[in-house]
Design a protein around this motif. Structure first.
Motif, PDB file in Angstrom:
ATOM      1  N   VAL A 142       0.804  -1.216  -0.051  1.00 17.28           N
ATOM      2  CA  VAL A 142       0.048   0.208   0.232  1.00 17.28           C
ATOM      3  C   VAL A 142       0.816   1.359   0.037  1.00 17.28           C
ATOM      4  N   LEU A 145       2.253   1.697  -3.633  1.00 19.73           N
ATOM      5  CA  LEU A 145       1.482   2.139  -4.540  1.00 19.73           C
ATOM      6  C   LEU A 145       0.797   3.574  -4.479  1.00 19.73           C
ATOM      7  N   ARG A 146       0.801   3.942  -3.212  1.00 23.45           N
ATOM      8  CA  ARG A 146       0.200   5.313  -2.654  1.00 23.45           C
ATOM      9  C   ARG A 146       1.341   6.430  -2.932  1.00 23.45           C
ATOM     10  N   GLU A 149       3.948   5.388  -6.610  1.00 22.05           N
ATOM     11  CA  GLU A 149       3.059   5.320  -7.830  1.00 22.05           C
ATOM     12  C   GLU A 149       2.078   6.353  -7.834  1.00 22.05           C
ATOM     13  N   LEU A 151      -0.902   6.696  -6.845  1.00 25.52           N
ATOM     14  CA  LEU A 151      -2.308   6.137  -6.845  1.00 25.52           C
ATOM     15  C   LEU A 151      -3.053   6.587  -5.633  1.00 25.52           C
ATOM     16  N   GLU A 153      -6.304   6.474  -3.072  1.00 21.12           N
ATOM     17  CA  GLU A 153      -6.667   5.289  -2.198  1.00 21.12           C
ATOM     18  C   GLU A 153      -7.722   4.375  -2.803  1.00 21.12           C
ATOM     19  N   THR A 155      -7.930   3.517  -6.126  1.00 22.91           N
ATOM     20  CA  THR A 155      -7.201   2.754  -7.199  1.00 22.91           C
ATOM     21  C   THR A 155      -6.581   1.692  -6.297  1.00 22.91           C
ATOM     22  N   VAL A 156      -6.058   2.009  -5.191  1.00 25.99           N
ATOM     23  CA  VAL A 156      -4.757   1.287  -4.460  1.00 25.99           C
ATOM     24  C   VAL A 156      -6.015   0.103  -3.883  1.00 25.99           C
ATOM     25  N   VAL A 167      -7.319   0.101   3.062  1.00 27.80           N
ATOM     26  CA  VAL A 167      -6.324   0.923   2.528  1.00 27.80           C
ATOM     27  C   VAL A 167      -5.867   2.000   3.217  1.00 27.80           C
TER      28      VAL A 167
END
Length: 184
Positions: A142, A145-146, A149, A151, A153, A155-156, A167
């Motif tokens: 998490v 990705l956050r 990347e 992204l 929350e 999308t994660v 998340v």
């Protein structure tokens, strides 16, 4: 068919460069498939490295195999990178869970981790990789990705197959755990 590689795209977006290769590979062109996998390997590696820290090579290989096997089902070649991200994160998390030693997160230090950014080449510093390696897989995924990347929350949550509230709580704990691991 020769497509420009990473860094040679002349301003074209990566999915635009990959789209002709995707179509050719879906039609059974083995050379296009090989070129496509070569093109996306750096991206797949960049996603796998901070999630499957001790098993990066295996996670990359499993991700590329899953991409190879699932490519025919991809309807829109322009969606390649989003689809690949989903496949790669799933495989990296699965690989990391095989060997993970889970440690409970300490919820005390709530400061957002500063400096969790990759350099120009997408590489994390050794210190950041070391701190990420100390996190439980669910927190590492998490956080990567956050924070790396970028992204949101929702999308994660979709990528990891969990609720958005999960998340948020994992991100909260991941930041605290990262901060604690960073200070060691």
């Amino acid at each position: 068919m020769r497509i420009q590689g990473e860094g040679e795209s002349g301003g074209a977006e990566p999915w635009e460069v990959a789209a002709p290769l995707v179509r050719a590979a879906q039609d059974g062109d083995a050379l296009a498939m090989d070129e496509l996998l070569t093109l996306v390997t750096p991206y797949v590696t960049r996603l796998c490295r901070p999630i499957a820290v001790t098993d990066t090579a295996d996670a990359v290989q499993e991700s590329l195999v899953a991409i190879f096997k699932g490519l025919r089902g991809l309807r829109d070649p322009q969606a390649l990178y989003g689809w690949m991200r989903t496949v790669t994160v799933r495989e990296a998390v699965r690989m990391a869970r095989r060997t993970a030693v889970e440690q409970p997160a300490a919820p005390e230090d709530l400061v957002r981790p500063a400096g969790l950014r990759a350099d120009r080449d997408g590489e994390l510093s050794a210190d950041i990789r070391d701190a990420l390696a100390r996190l439980p897989v669910r927190h590492r995924a998490v956080l990567v990705l956050r924070e790396l990347e970028g992204l949101d929350e929702r999308t994660v949550a979709d990528l990891l197959g969990v609720a958005p509230g999960t998340v948020k709580s994992r991100l909260h704990r991941a930041r605290a755990s990262f901060r604690k691991a960073w200070s060691r």
